[in-house]
Structure formats: structure tokens, C-alpha cells
Write a protein that holds these residues in place. Structure first.
Motif, PDB file in Angstrom:
ATOM      1  N   VAL A 131      34.392  64.693  38.295  1.00 34.28           N
ATOM      2  CA  VAL A 131      33.988  63.880  38.457  1.00 34.28           C
ATOM      3  C   VAL A 131      33.048  64.194  39.201  1.00 34.28           C
ATOM      4  O   VAL A 131      31.026  63.613  38.632  1.00 34.28           O
ATOM      5  N   VAL A 132      32.472  64.423  40.382  1.00 37.09           N
ATOM      6  CA  VAL A 132      31.829  65.298  41.290  1.00 37.09           C
ATOM      7  C   VAL A 132      30.240  66.281  40.641  1.00 37.09           C
ATOM      8  O   VAL A 132      29.845  65.840  40.425  1.00 37.09           O
TER       9      VAL A 132
ATOM     10  N   ARG B  57      28.796  63.984  38.035  1.00 36.77           N
ATOM     11  CA  ARG B  57      27.399  62.982  38.542  1.00 36.77           C
ATOM     12  C   ARG B  57      26.851  64.240  39.296  1.00 36.77           C
ATOM     13  O   ARG B  57      25.497  63.154  38.766  1.00 36.77           O
ATOM     14  N   LYS B  58      26.635  65.386  39.804  1.00 38.60           N
ATOM     15  CA  LYS B  58      25.449  66.054  40.240  1.00 38.60           C
ATOM     16  C   LYS B  58      24.624  66.062  38.542  1.00 38.60           C
ATOM     17  O   LYS B  58      23.455  66.189  38.466  1.00 38.60           O
TER      18      LYS B  58
ATOM     19  N   ALA C 146      24.595  64.220  35.829  1.00 39.67           N
ATOM     20  CA  ALA C 146      23.314  62.975  35.552  1.00 39.67           C
ATOM     21  C   ALA C 146      22.602  63.168  36.501  1.00 39.67           C
ATOM     22  O   ALA C 146      21.839  62.695  36.138  1.00 39.67           O
ATOM     23  N   MET C 147      22.547  62.798  37.596  1.00 41.70           N
ATOM     24  CA  MET C 147      21.224  62.893  38.569  1.00 41.70           C
ATOM     25  C   MET C 147      20.535  63.792  38.192  1.00 41.70           C
ATOM     26  O   MET C 147      18.882  63.857  38.079  1.00 41.70           O
TER      27      MET C 147
ATOM     28  N   LYS D   8      29.522  57.052  51.898  1.00 40.69           N
ATOM     29  CA  LYS D   8      28.638  56.951  50.616  1.00 40.69           C
ATOM     30  C   LYS D   8      28.010  55.740  50.299  1.00 40.69           C
ATOM     31  O   LYS D   8      27.748  54.890  48.550  1.00 40.69           O
TER      32      LYS D   8
END
Length: 221
Positions: free
Chosen positions: A67-68, A71-72, A74-75, A128
Motif C-alpha cells: 500500500v505504501v 501510494r508513492k 499514485a503521488m 498522517k
């Protein structure tokens, strides 16, 4: 049957030995073996259960790591999308967003946009809190009326994608009248209301009431 014969029959019945309820040595041995087997099975079941819990924990850690990474990724995709959008975004709106970000940084006494990003990064690992919410909270801390979260979303996304891009420094100049026309003109931006909010935040007056025409530039923070 005489009374005497009846009582003789009852006495005979009562003399019949009753089967003992106590366990023989063999019965006790068998019961002991059964108990040991049961305890052994319980132990194996507990061990298997703990192994399953350990496996699930490892899977959760692996999924969290995925997931981490997602997320990276996606950014990065978001940054690329905004970078592409900048190629077609009117320069008037770029000037507005740059100028509004500059005002936000100065109002929050952060010195530069990079300093603001670093401040958020140091807090994000613990709290967060997304960047727009973090900036909104800083405005409240300094008791300064903050822009809306929608406006901060646009400003922060634009800032992260463009402010440190090479070639963006001081390349264009536009007037406030040109910025107003870009917002209220014939082209219907889906985010027109947010742009109007950003204009009000930057200049302290509604885009429909402002009559000033001073010149601004795309200089970075």
C-alpha cells in the motif's frame, strides 16, 4: 403367596450383588490414555492456530508495504497529471496560483514553499495529516482566516507539481484584469468557484468587485 413367602422373595432380591460404580485399574488406565490424547490434540490445535496468526501477521505487513508503494506511485502519477495540465493551463491562472502560494507562505512565516513542505513531512510521519489539512491548521494556529480546503487542495497540488520545476521562474507577467478575465470569461472551468476563492484569498476582494489592474509575475517562492 403367603406373607412369609413374599418376604423371603424380597430378601433374595435384596441379596443380589449390585455392580460397583468404581473403575477398575484397566478402566482408569484407558481413561488416562484418552485424556492424554485429548490434551495432545489440544496442544497441536493451539500450535496450528498460533502459526496461522503469525502467517496472517506477516501477510498484513507485506500488504501494508505494498500500500505504501502504491501510494508513492499514485503521488507520482498525480504530479505528472498536474505537470501535463500546466502545459495547457492559461498563464494567468499560473500567476494567480503562484501568487496565492507566496501569500500563504508569507502569512505562515515559513520563508519558502520548500520549508513548508519540509515542515509537513516532519509531522506527517506521526500525524498522517494531508498537506492541505496541515496548512489549514497552521492558518488556524496563527488565527488567520484560512482559504477553504478545496482552495488549499488546488494550491498544494499545483505547488507540489510545479513550483520547483526548472524554467518556471519569472517567465511571464500578467495584470489582475487578465487574471479576472481568465476566471470569469467565456471558458467554463469546472473549478471556477475554487479559482474565485483563491482570487479572494490572494487579493482580499471578490473577483467580481475588484477593479485594480496591477501587474503580477510567475516568479517562484
Amino acid at each position: 403367596m403367603t406373607t412369609e413367602a413374599y418376604y423371603d422373595q424380597q430378601r433374595t432380591t435384596l441379596r443380589v450383588p449390585v455392580k460397583s460404580t468404581s473403575h477398575s485399574k484397566e478402566d482408569v488406565y484407558q481413561l488416562s490414555n484418552i485424556q492424554k490424547v485429548a490434551e495432545s490434540n489440544d496442544g497441536k490445535g493451539l500450535s496450528a492456530f498460533l502459526e496461522q496468526i503469525s502467517l496472517l501477521r506477516k501477510q498484513c505487513v507485506a500488504q501494508k508495504a505494498k500500500v505504501v508503494e502504491l501510494r508513492k506511485e499514485a503521488m507520482l502519477v498525480v504530479d505528472e497529471m498536474y505537470a501535463a495540465a500546466a502545459l495547457i493551463m492559461p498563464i494567468e491562472l499560473r500567476v494567480l496560483l503562484n501568487s496565492a502560494l507566496r501569500k500563504a507562505v508569507e502569512s505562515l512565516k515559513m520563508g519558502s514553499w520548500d520549508n513548508l513542505l519540509k515542515s509537513h513531512s516532519s509531522h506527517f510521519s506521526q500525524s498522517k495529516i494531508p498537506l492541505p489539512n496541515y496548512v489549514h491548521g497552521m492558518f488556524q494556529h496563527y488565527e488567520i482566516p484560512p482559504p477553504s480546503l478545496s482552495a488549499l487542495d488546488m494550491l498544494c497540488d499545483y505547488g507540489r507539481a510545479h513550483l520547483r520545476k526548472p524554467g518556471n521562474v519569472g517567465s511571464h507577467s500578467v495584470s489582475r484584469a487578465q487574471i479576472r478575465y481568465a476566471i470569469t470569461g467565456p471558458f467554463e472551468y469546472p473549478c471556477r468557484q475554487v479559482l474565485e476563492e483563491i482570487y479572494t484569498f490572494r487579493f482580499g476582494i471578490s473577483v467580481y468587485e475588484d477593479r485594480q489592474d496591477d501587474v503580477l509575475t510567475t516568479s517562484m517562492l
